[in-house]
Design a protein around this motif. Sequence first.
Motif, PDB file in Angstrom:
ATOM      1  N   ASP A 173       4.789  -5.165   9.785  1.00  0.00           N
ATOM      2  CA  ASP A 173       3.653  -4.666   9.027  1.00  0.00           C
ATOM      3  C   ASP A 173       3.704  -5.144   7.579  1.00  0.00           C
ATOM      4  OD1 ASP A 173       2.926  -3.296  11.342  1.00  0.00           O
ATOM      5  OD2 ASP A 173       4.193  -1.596  10.786  1.00  0.00           O
ATOM      6  N   ILE A 174       2.777  -6.018   7.230  1.00  0.00           N
ATOM      7  CA  ILE A 174       2.674  -6.512   5.869  1.00  0.00           C
ATOM      8  C   ILE A 174       1.963  -5.481   5.002  1.00  0.00           C
ATOM      9  CG2 ILE A 174       1.730  -8.383   4.436  1.00  0.00           C
ATOM     10  CD1 ILE A 174       1.774  -9.917   7.299  1.00  0.00           C
ATOM     11  N   THR A 175       1.000  -4.776   5.587  1.00  0.00           N
ATOM     12  CA  THR A 175       0.225  -3.772   4.870  1.00  0.00           C
ATOM     13  C   THR A 175       0.407  -2.400   5.515  1.00  0.00           C
ATOM     14  OG1 THR A 175      -1.766  -4.023   6.223  1.00  0.00           O
ATOM     15  CG2 THR A 175      -1.533  -5.514   4.330  1.00  0.00           C
ATOM     16  N   GLN A 176      -0.082  -1.394   4.810  1.00  0.00           N
ATOM     17  CA  GLN A 176      -0.044  -0.040   5.348  1.00  0.00           C
ATOM     18  C   GLN A 176      -1.302   0.265   6.160  1.00  0.00           C
ATOM     19  OE1 GLN A 176       2.463   2.004   5.368  1.00  0.00           O
ATOM     20  NE2 GLN A 176       1.437   3.778   6.205  1.00  0.00           N
ATOM     21  N   MET A 177      -2.483  -0.128   5.615  1.00  0.00           N
ATOM     22  CA  MET A 177      -3.761   0.213   6.250  1.00  0.00           C
ATOM     23  C   MET A 177      -4.687  -0.995   6.412  1.00  0.00           C
ATOM     24  SD  MET A 177      -3.600   3.453   6.963  1.00  0.00           S
ATOM     25  CE  MET A 177      -5.282   3.841   7.312  1.00  0.00           C
ATOM     26  N   LYS A 219      -5.919  -3.066   4.271  1.00  0.00           N
ATOM     27  CA  LYS A 219      -6.962  -3.152   3.248  1.00  0.00           C
ATOM     28  C   LYS A 219      -6.846  -4.485   2.508  1.00  0.00           C
ATOM     29  CE  LYS A 219      -7.145   1.819   2.412  1.00  0.00           C
ATOM     30  NZ  LYS A 219      -6.908   2.868   1.437  1.00  0.00           N
ATOM     31  N   ARG A 220      -7.978  -4.987   2.052  1.00  0.00           N
ATOM     32  CA  ARG A 220      -7.978  -6.246   1.304  1.00  0.00           C
ATOM     33  C   ARG A 220      -7.029  -6.181   0.110  1.00  0.00           C
ATOM     34  NH1 ARG A 220     -11.528 -10.254   2.314  1.00  0.00           N
ATOM     35  NH2 ARG A 220     -13.202  -9.776   3.766  1.00  0.00           N
ATOM     36  N   SER A 221      -7.030  -5.074  -0.607  1.00  0.00           N
ATOM     37  CA  SER A 221      -6.164  -4.947  -1.787  1.00  0.00           C
ATOM     38  C   SER A 221      -4.690  -5.024  -1.402  1.00  0.00           C
ATOM     39  CB  SER A 221      -6.455  -3.635  -2.518  1.00  0.00           C
ATOM     40  OG  SER A 221      -6.235  -2.519  -1.674  1.00  0.00           O
ATOM     41  N   GLU A 222      -4.340  -4.490  -0.241  1.00  0.00           N
ATOM     42  CA  GLU A 222      -2.945  -4.559   0.225  1.00  0.00           C
ATOM     43  C   GLU A 222      -2.575  -5.987   0.595  1.00  0.00           C
ATOM     44  OE1 GLU A 222      -3.043  -0.031   2.050  1.00  0.00           O
ATOM     45  OE2 GLU A 222      -3.035  -1.725   3.429  1.00  0.00           O
ATOM     46  N   PHE A 223      -3.486  -6.679   1.290  1.00  0.00           N
ATOM     47  CA  PHE A 223      -3.226  -8.083   1.616  1.00  0.00           C
ATOM     48  C   PHE A 223      -3.113  -8.921   0.349  1.00  0.00           C
ATOM     49  CE2 PHE A 223      -4.948  -7.052   5.897  1.00  0.00           C
ATOM     50  CZ  PHE A 223      -3.908  -7.559   6.648  1.00  0.00           C
ATOM     51  N   ALA A 224      -3.962  -8.640  -0.648  1.00  0.00           N
ATOM     52  CA  ALA A 224      -3.912  -9.391  -1.904  1.00  0.00           C
ATOM     53  C   ALA A 224      -2.582  -9.168  -2.621  1.00  0.00           C
ATOM     54  CB  ALA A 224      -5.080  -8.997  -2.800  1.00  0.00           C
ATOM     55  N   ALA A 225      -2.123  -7.928  -2.660  1.00  0.00           N
ATOM     56  CA  ALA A 225      -0.838  -7.635  -3.303  1.00  0.00           C
ATOM     57  C   ALA A 225       0.310  -8.318  -2.561  1.00  0.00           C
ATOM     58  CB  ALA A 225      -0.615  -6.120  -3.359  1.00  0.00           C
ATOM     59  N   ALA A 226       0.264  -8.293  -1.241  1.00  0.00           N
ATOM     60  CA  ALA A 226       1.300  -8.961  -0.448  1.00  0.00           C
ATOM     61  C   ALA A 226       1.268 -10.458  -0.685  1.00  0.00           C
ATOM     62  CB  ALA A 226       1.113  -8.644   1.034  1.00  0.00           C
ATOM     63  N   ALA A 227       0.074 -11.040  -0.715  1.00  0.00           N
ATOM     64  CA  ALA A 227      -0.047 -12.483  -0.938  1.00  0.00           C
ATOM     65  C   ALA A 227       0.515 -12.867  -2.300  1.00  0.00           C
ATOM     66  CB  ALA A 227      -1.499 -12.921  -0.817  1.00  0.00           C
ATOM     67  N   ASP A 228       0.223 -12.081  -3.331  1.00  0.00           N
ATOM     68  CA  ASP A 228       0.772 -12.357  -4.668  1.00  0.00           C
ATOM     69  C   ASP A 228       2.289 -12.308  -4.647  1.00  0.00           C
ATOM     70  OD1 ASP A 228      -1.784 -12.654  -5.710  1.00  0.00           O
ATOM     71  OD2 ASP A 228      -1.837 -10.626  -6.576  1.00  0.00           O
ATOM     72  N   TYR A 229       2.833 -11.280  -4.016  1.00  0.00           N
ATOM     73  CA  TYR A 229       4.289 -11.136  -3.947  1.00  0.00           C
ATOM     74  C   TYR A 229       4.921 -12.311  -3.200  1.00  0.00           C
ATOM     75  CZ  TYR A 229       8.873  -9.412  -2.549  1.00  0.00           C
ATOM     76  OH  TYR A 229      10.225  -9.305  -2.335  1.00  0.00           O
ATOM     77  N   LEU A 230       4.391 -12.631  -2.034  1.00  0.00           N
ATOM     78  CA  LEU A 230       4.973 -13.696  -1.218  1.00  0.00           C
ATOM     79  C   LEU A 230       4.808 -15.054  -1.876  1.00  0.00           C
ATOM     80  CD1 LEU A 230       3.842 -12.420   2.288  1.00  0.00           C
ATOM     81  CD2 LEU A 230       6.129 -12.252   1.255  1.00  0.00           C
ATOM     82  N   ASN A 289       1.155  -4.331  13.739  1.00  0.00           N
ATOM     83  CA  ASN A 289       0.034  -3.481  14.128  1.00  0.00           C
ATOM     84  C   ASN A 289      -0.673  -2.848  12.936  1.00  0.00           C
ATOM     85  OD1 ASN A 289       2.508  -1.834  13.982  1.00  0.00           O
ATOM     86  ND2 ASN A 289       1.173  -0.154  14.594  1.00  0.00           N
ATOM     87  N   HIS A 290       0.009  -2.605  11.832  1.00  0.00           N
ATOM     88  CA  HIS A 290      -0.625  -2.023  10.648  1.00  0.00           C
ATOM     89  C   HIS A 290      -1.557  -3.025   9.963  1.00  0.00           C
ATOM     90  CE1 HIS A 290       1.544   1.889   9.710  1.00  0.00           C
ATOM     91  NE2 HIS A 290       2.057   1.491  10.863  1.00  0.00           N
ATOM     92  N   GLY A 317       0.851  -1.187   0.000  1.00  0.00           N
ATOM     93  CA  GLY A 317       0.000   0.000   0.000  1.00  0.00           C
ATOM     94  C   GLY A 317       0.886   1.236   0.000  1.00  0.00           C
ATOM     95  N   ALA A 318       2.100   1.090   0.505  1.00  0.00           N
ATOM     96  CA  ALA A 318       3.120   2.141   0.466  1.00  0.00           C
ATOM     97  C   ALA A 318       4.477   1.477   0.235  1.00  0.00           C
ATOM     98  CB  ALA A 318       3.129   2.932   1.767  1.00  0.00           C
ATOM     99  N   GLU A 319       4.455   0.336  -0.462  1.00  0.00           N
ATOM    100  CA  GLU A 319       5.661  -0.469  -0.633  1.00  0.00           C
ATOM    101  C   GLU A 319       6.680   0.202  -1.548  1.00  0.00           C
ATOM    102  OE1 GLU A 319       2.843  -1.950  -3.850  1.00  0.00           O
ATOM    103  OE2 GLU A 319       2.684  -1.142  -1.851  1.00  0.00           O
ATOM    104  N   ASP A 320       7.918  -0.245  -1.440  1.00  0.00           N
ATOM    105  CA  ASP A 320       9.009   0.226  -2.278  1.00  0.00           C
ATOM    106  C   ASP A 320       9.266  -0.849  -3.332  1.00  0.00           C
ATOM    107  OD1 ASP A 320      11.485   0.797  -3.448  1.00  0.00           O
ATOM    108  OD2 ASP A 320      12.376   1.476  -1.572  1.00  0.00           O
ATOM    109  N   PRO A 321       8.816  -0.667  -4.572  1.00  0.00           N
ATOM    110  CA  PRO A 321       8.955  -1.690  -5.597  1.00  0.00           C
ATOM    111  C   PRO A 321      10.411  -2.117  -5.851  1.00  0.00           C
ATOM    112  CG  PRO A 321       7.443   0.005  -6.337  1.00  0.00           C
ATOM    113  CD  PRO A 321       8.072   0.498  -5.058  1.00  0.00           C
ATOM    114  N   GLU A 322      11.320  -1.168  -5.769  1.00  0.00           N
ATOM    115  CA  GLU A 322      12.734  -1.512  -5.996  1.00  0.00           C
ATOM    116  C   GLU A 322      13.261  -2.418  -4.890  1.00  0.00           C
ATOM    117  OE1 GLU A 322      15.273   1.830  -6.806  1.00  0.00           O
ATOM    118  OE2 GLU A 322      13.864   2.644  -8.267  1.00  0.00           O
ATOM    119  N   ALA A 323      12.891  -2.134  -3.657  1.00  0.00           N
ATOM    120  CA  ALA A 323      13.328  -2.973  -2.540  1.00  0.00           C
ATOM    121  C   ALA A 323      12.713  -4.365  -2.638  1.00  0.00           C
ATOM    122  CB  ALA A 323      12.964  -2.313  -1.213  1.00  0.00           C
TER     123      ALA A 323
END
Length: 95
Positions: A40-44, A46-57, A70-71, A13-19
Amino acid sequence: MSRIFHVSDLHFGAEDPEALAWFAACVRKEQPDAVVVTGDITQMAKRSEFAAAADYLRDLAAPVTVEPGNHDLPYVNLFEPFSRPIGGSAGSRTW
């Protein structure tokens, strides 16, 4: 001897794509036995943030374990996750 990679505070949700690209490349190159994600896996939360993290992982070339931070709790109603888990019979949440 097992090799474990650790990464923390991805903040999708506020990730650094290069990192993220650098870390994924390191995992592919070094082939650790597992990846541990903490913080913190997500910023807020949100379902969309969890989905993006799940795809990446899911795309990492290693088994992954996750310890949320906590986030990863919704800020709207902090008690809702305990009374209505995602996929529970009470219905789905909007976050």
